[in-house]
Design an enzyme around this catalytic site. Structure first.
Site, PDB file in Angstrom:
ATOM      1  N   CYS A   1       0.826  -1.232   0.000  1.00  0.00           N
ATOM      2  CA  CYS A   1       0.000   0.000   0.000  1.00  0.00           C
ATOM      3  C   CYS A   1       0.847   1.263   0.000  1.00  0.00           C
ATOM      4  CB  CYS A   1      -0.930  -0.041   1.209  1.00  0.00           C
ATOM      5  SG  CYS A   1      -1.683   1.529   1.635  1.00  0.00           S
TER       6      CYS A   1
ATOM      7  N   CYS B   1       0.036   3.873   2.796  1.00  0.00           N
ATOM      8  CA  CYS B   1       0.531   3.349   4.074  1.00  0.00           C
ATOM      9  C   CYS B   1       1.990   3.742   4.266  1.00  0.00           C
ATOM     10  CB  CYS B   1       0.410   1.825   4.113  1.00  0.00           C
ATOM     11  SG  CYS B   1      -1.256   1.174   3.866  1.00  0.00           S
TER      12      CYS B   1
END
Length: 385
Positions: free
Chosen positions: A51, A54
């Site tokens: 991600c 993230c």
């Protein structure tokens, strides 16, 4: 003096690192027990290794002193990969479907608040303050909605908090929100499109009834969205989650009302492959994906990289991995970046070609540094070669 300066520099670096969020290094049960003992909430950064947002939170927001001061003072903090270990079970328990998701859990394991996505410093701290205020927690907001609250800003905020983890509830919130809106702006249309997952949803009626306003924002893409909503509805009705079986005849009959037979067959094969991967039925996923991508000339760089990485992580058949190498090579050819060069390096290593693995790992690290990305995993790979 030189030695002393180095030690001082290291000490300053440690202090700077400690200013950010301190995450616990223990299992979830121990984290809950600590939270209960200290009468604090648990903050969970629910992330996935692939991600992008993230990683940006780890780089830009978590290390900030203001963020660390508040989170370390008020919560027990945990950083958990939702696709590994006990994170898999926690993702199911707390219905985590998008990354990053931020959860606040009490000592009994009950969720009290959440949000998701990349969040800037001030908003990230304010969100934490809301989690600590019983009147601003998601549980309280849901009850306020059930009591009939109609304020548009309240409804929009609540819909945003629940859109990706409780689609049915979010649909009800948005339905009430759009009833109060005389005209739709761009943000409204974006929420409408994100929330309309089925032609059976009340939001689909809003989508149809307010077509002129939607078209003003998305133009000639309206018909494509309409087709996708109907297709998504048919797919949901074609799959039995309890038995993990597909009703092929139903899907083919209904989808051919707006797709050609070839399009319908390819779509069904794609969703079956996706479901197989989610269910860890790797043999089925491998077979269907190889069939779908015999000809991959039209696939985008990003799509090919995703396929190649999935094969790297899940497939062990040598001939299939060699196909994945070809996908990764084509991805790099179309748009060379840190992500796909890293994928190519890992695939070369998995098939035993250490020379090319080393070359592409070095190239990947170079690209990461030039674009400010974290190349830690690739550096570990390079050291192992």
């Amino acid at each position: 003096m030189k030695k002393l300066a180095i030690i001082s520099s290291l000490f300053i670096g440690i202090l700077a690192f400690a200013q950010g969020i301190k995450f616990e290094d223990s299992n979830f049960a121990a984290i809950l027990a600590k939270a209960k003992k200290e009468n604090k909430l648990v903050f969970i950064d629910a992330y996935a290794s692939w991600c992008g947002p993230c990683k940006l939170m780890v780089k830009n927001i978590f290390p900030l002193k203001t963020v660390g001061d508040y989170y370390n003072g008020h919560f027990i903090n945990a950083k958990i990969d939702m696709e590994k270990g006990e994170g898999i079970g926690l993702a199911k328990k707390y219905n985590v479907k998008a990354f990053p998701t931020y959860l606040f859990i009490n000592g009994d394991g009950e969720e009290v608040h959440r949000t998701l996505g990349y969040v800037e410093e001030n908003d990230f701290i304010q969100f934490a303050k809301d989690a600590g205020d019983p009147n601003k927690r998601l549980t309280s907001l849901k009850q306020k909605f059930e009591n009939g609250e109609k304020d548009p800003e309240f409804l929009k905020n609540l819909a945003g908090l629940t859109l990706y983890n409780d689609a049915e509830f979010s649909g009800k919130v948005l339905d009430r929100y759009f009833q109060s809106k005389e005209s739709l702006d761009q943000e409204d249309v974006q929420m409408l499109l994100a929330g309309t997952q089925s032609s059976d949803s009340p939001l689909y009626q809003v989508f149809k009834a307010r077509k002129p306003e939607v078209v003003k924002v998305i133009g000639d893409k309206y018909d494509k969205f309409d087709k996708n909503i109907n297709l998504n509805t048919i797919l949901k009705k074609s799959y039995n989650a309890d038995t993990k079986t597909w009703n092929d005849n139903y899907f083919m009959t209904e989808s051919q009302k707006f797709l050609t037979k070839e399009e319908a067959e390819k779509t069904l094969k794609r969703v079956k492959a996706s479901r197989a991967l989610k269910d860890k039925d790797i043999a089925t996923y491998e077979k269907l994906t190889l069939e779908l991508y015999k000809d991959y000339s039209a696939a985008s760089s990003e799509e090919l990289n995703s396929l190649a990485w999935n094969f790297f992580e899940n497939v062990n058949t040598k001939s299939s991995l060699e196909k994945a190498v070809a996908w990764a090579q084509e991805s790099v050819k179309k748009d060379q970046n840190y992500a796909n060069t890293d994928t190519l390096a890992n695939l070369y290593n998995k098939v035993g070609d250490k020379k090319n693995a080393k070359m592409w790992a070095e190239k990947s690290i170079e690209l990461a540094k030039s674009t400010g990305q974290d190349s830690g995993d690739t550096e570990k790979l390079l050291k192992s070669l």
